[in-house]
Design an enzyme around this catalytic site. Structure first.
Site, PDB file in Angstrom:
ATOM      1  N   GLU A 109      14.182  36.762 -30.836  1.00  0.00           N
ATOM      2  CA  GLU A 109      13.401  36.834 -32.069  1.00  0.00           C
ATOM      3  C   GLU A 109      12.674  35.493 -32.290  1.00  0.00           C
ATOM      4  OE1 GLU A 109      14.613  39.761 -35.539  1.00  0.00           O
ATOM      5  OE2 GLU A 109      15.219  37.740 -36.100  1.00  0.00           O
ATOM      6  N   LYS A 142      19.109  38.978 -46.609  1.00  0.00           N
ATOM      7  CA  LYS A 142      18.289  37.867 -47.116  1.00  0.00           C
ATOM      8  C   LYS A 142      17.247  38.397 -48.094  1.00  0.00           C
ATOM      9  CE  LYS A 142      15.102  34.340 -45.537  1.00  0.00           C
ATOM     10  NZ  LYS A 142      14.541  33.576 -44.428  1.00  0.00           N
ATOM     11  N   HIS A 172      32.090  44.297 -12.317  1.00  0.00           N
ATOM     12  CA  HIS A 172      32.258  45.628 -11.718  1.00  0.00           C
ATOM     13  C   HIS A 172      31.132  46.558 -12.147  1.00  0.00           C
ATOM     14  CE1 HIS A 172      36.206  44.405 -10.303  1.00  0.00           C
ATOM     15  NE2 HIS A 172      36.243  43.709 -11.430  1.00  0.00           N
ATOM     16  N   LYS A 181       8.592  48.855 -38.579  1.00  0.00           N
ATOM     17  CA  LYS A 181       9.101  49.142 -39.931  1.00  0.00           C
ATOM     18  C   LYS A 181       8.043  49.901 -40.731  1.00  0.00           C
ATOM     19  CE  LYS A 181      11.928  44.998 -40.575  1.00  0.00           C
ATOM     20  NZ  LYS A 181      12.096  43.784 -41.376  1.00  0.00           N
ATOM     21  N   GLU A 239      17.924  49.773 -43.608  1.00  0.00           N
ATOM     22  CA  GLU A 239      19.236  50.138 -43.060  1.00  0.00           C
ATOM     23  C   GLU A 239      20.361  49.684 -43.991  1.00  0.00           C
ATOM     24  OE1 GLU A 239      16.770  48.652 -41.431  1.00  0.00           O
ATOM     25  OE2 GLU A 239      16.819  49.041 -39.272  1.00  0.00           O
ATOM     26  N   GLY A 244      16.999  34.263 -41.050  1.00  0.00           N
ATOM     27  CA  GLY A 244      18.079  35.250 -40.921  1.00  0.00           C
ATOM     28  C   GLY A 244      18.980  34.978 -39.724  1.00  0.00           C
ATOM     29  N   ARG A 245      18.381  34.627 -38.601  1.00  0.00           N
ATOM     30  CA  ARG A 245      19.186  34.425 -37.386  1.00  0.00           C
ATOM     31  C   ARG A 245      19.931  33.092 -37.374  1.00  0.00           C
ATOM     32  NH1 ARG A 245      13.917  35.173 -36.541  1.00  0.00           N
ATOM     33  NH2 ARG A 245      12.574  33.576 -35.640  1.00  0.00           N
TER      34      ARG A 245
END
Ligand code: F6P
Length: 548
Positions: free
Chosen positions: A353, A206, A384, A512, A212, A267-268
């Site tokens: 978030e 965005k 399990h 950040k 990253e 973004g999400r």
């Protein structure tokens, strides 16, 4: 304004929890044979059975009174009408417009946003069809057979989750890959075995400033150029999805190869925007439109249905009930479908978030719990591993079981076994196993009386552990769209009740910033800035042991 936990509605719920806490769900089922019928709701091909919750009819009425007190009705209308609900960033929250398949105008700042949305959809359609048909060629004239999406957070989890969920709709021979982690292993592993001549990179960000993503994008670009030796090749193998044309251009991607979206898409919530491009390429634009349609159907339900019959509102209220009154700290998402295995990760971002907030919209610290920890994985594996704690641990963990009635890969009786396990877990969590039942079992098994006494406390299940069950006929694009939108609106309603801003994420900024300070110190030993003794020591250790 009175804090939410000082309102009559909230205090009535506190008192009511004290009445409900001692009740056993197994008794409630016995006393009300119609409980399951009364406490289930069908919408958009999803059946939500919420009868295995620690609630009575009065609990739901009191919860609904809370929803009314905070004006959920007004807030939902405000979101859909493009108000700037994200007050700290002065932005609207209009992801619902992206899937507005009715195409009715949606006004924002005096402008209808639909023509812009439709133009991007059209561009996605043309491009995804060109890639799928082989018409889009790489630099050396070969068609694309591998698509690598480079993005992180919302620019990764949505398309990753949906592409996996709709795996059986994907075009054979066109392989989708997702790179998010800045750990070089992620991109190196992904690129190993790929041919630059037939690989397309989608750089999704965005902001187009995320460390990253840009690091991985530069590595991918270099990998391509190392093989193809010509800058001109980049235009054939790189496209961008972003709101930031300037940064895209700075990176070296022609903005003609950029798919635009807007700052009113969080973004999400961005899989409904051009961030969904990998989905369109993987499953085709028709299926992508169906995904949007499914979400739109849920939007219509959420916007118009009475709060008492509103699936997202009901799920939100149940969540509030456990977090704030039963003091549950976490919520498990347990899809019984291998292809939904990324759904818990996706919802983790969507929920944590959004509602991982400690001050209200008015900037005052909250003194009640807000967003829970969201976690989980695809069944039956978790049974399990960690289900032991859900059954017999000391924490109350509400669970959502999500299971399709039909599998995407029918084979033998696998699906009956999967389904049986899912239902068995929610039944066991609700019923538990009493002292008498456990003793009888052991007597029948022929255990000695002393053994029975020793083992008895270990084998008792307290039960009374709550869950929702969501049934879908099958995971289709449209059902999946409805399911995701269901959770989005659930999270929205909870944020309204907690009075937090669900649409910013300042909490990720500090880390950040500090990474930006530490990075130069790792690159150059002589660069030193003030840190605590722990961080200083860790940096020194890094230098001492780093093999360059
Ligand atoms: O740092 C968190 C975050 O901003 C998320 O909200 C977002 O989805 C992710 O980073 C990626 O951001 P971008 O799409 O701008 O690269």
């Amino acid at each position: 304004m009175t804090e939410i936990n000082q309102t009559d509605e909230w205090m009535a719920l506190e008192q009511h929890w004290a009445e409900v806490e001692p009740l056993q769900m197994r008794d409630l089922f016995q006393q009300g044979p119609e409980r399951a019928e009364q406490m289930s709701i069908r919408q958009c091909g999803i059946m939500l059975d919420y009868s295995k919750n620690r609630i009575t009819t009065r609990s739901m009425n009191l919860l609904l009174a809370l929803a009314q007190a905070v004006d959920v009705d007004g807030w939902r209308r405000r979101m859909f009408s493009g108000e700037r609900l994200n007050i700290t960033e002065n932005r609207a929250v209009l992801h619902v417009a992206l899937r507005n398949r009715s195409n009715h105008p949606v006004w924002f700042d005096g402008e209808d946003v639909m023509p812009g949305i439709n133009a991007v959809l059209q561009k996605m359609e043309v491009f995804s069809e060109a890639v799928r048909s082989g018409e889009w060629k790489g630099y050396t004239g070969k068609p694309i057979s591998n698509v690598v999406n480079i993005g992180i957070g919302g620019s990764n989890l949505g398309p990753l989750m949906v592409c996996e969920a709709l795996k059986s709709y994907q075009k054979p021979g066109l392989n989708m890959h997702f790179v998010s982690n800045v750990d070089g292993s992620h991109i190196i592993d992904t690129l190993a075995g790929l041919d630059p001549e037939t690989t397309l990179f989608i750089i999704a960000s965005k902001t187009f400033t995320t460390q990253e993503t840009l690091t991985n994008a530069h590595t991918a670009r270099q990998w391509l150029l190392d093989e193809l030796h010509d800058e001109q090749a980049v235009a054939h193998h790189f496209v961008a999805v972003s709101t930031n044309a300037e940064k895209v251009s700075e990176f070296g991607i022609d903005t003609a190869n950029m798919f635009e979206f807007w700052d009113w898409v969080g973004g999400r919530y961005s899989l409904w925007s051009a961030v969904g491009l990998p989905i369109a390429i993987a499953v085709g634009m028709q299926s992508y439109y169906e995904l949007l349609q499914g979400a739109h159907d849920m939007d219509e339900h959420f916007l118009h249905a009475d709060l008492s019959e509103n699936m997202p509102v009901i799920m939100a209220l149940l969540g509030i009930w456990y977090v704030d009154f039963a003091k549950a700290h976490t919520h498990a998402i347990l899809p019984y479908d291998q292809y939904l295995r990324y759904l818990p990760d996706y919802l983790q971002q969507a929920d944590m978030e959004s509602n991982g907030k400690r001050v209200t919209r008015f900037g005052r610290p909250v003194d009640y719990p807000t967003g829970p920890v969201i976690w989980g994985s695809a069944g039956t594996d978790g049974q399990h591993a960690y289900y032991q704690l859900i059954h017999q641990g000391t924490q109350l963990i509400p669970c959502d079981f999500i299971v399709p009635v039909n599998s995407q890969n029918e084979t033998g009786d696998h699906h009956e076994k999967l389904f049986a396990n899912c239902l068995a877990q929610s039944e066991a969590l609700m019923r538990g196993k009493t002292r008498t039942e456990v003793r009888e079992d052991m007597q029948q098994a022929g255990l000695e009386p002393e053994q029975i006494v020793d083992l008895l406390p270990h084998r008792i299940f307290p039960g009374n552990r709550p869950s929702n069950t969501l049934l879908l006929d099958k995971i289709t694009p449209s059902r999946l769209g409805s399911l995701i939108a269901l959770y989005e609106h659930k999270i929205f309603v909870q944020g309204i009740i907690w009075r937090v801003n669900s649409f910013d994420q300042w909490g990720v900024e500090l880390g950040k910033q500090l990474a930006g300070v530490i990075l130069p110190e790792l690159m150059d030993e002589l660069q030193v800035s003030p840190h605590d003794s722990s961080t200083r020591g860790l940096i020194t250790y890094f230098h001492r042991h780093r093999k360059r």
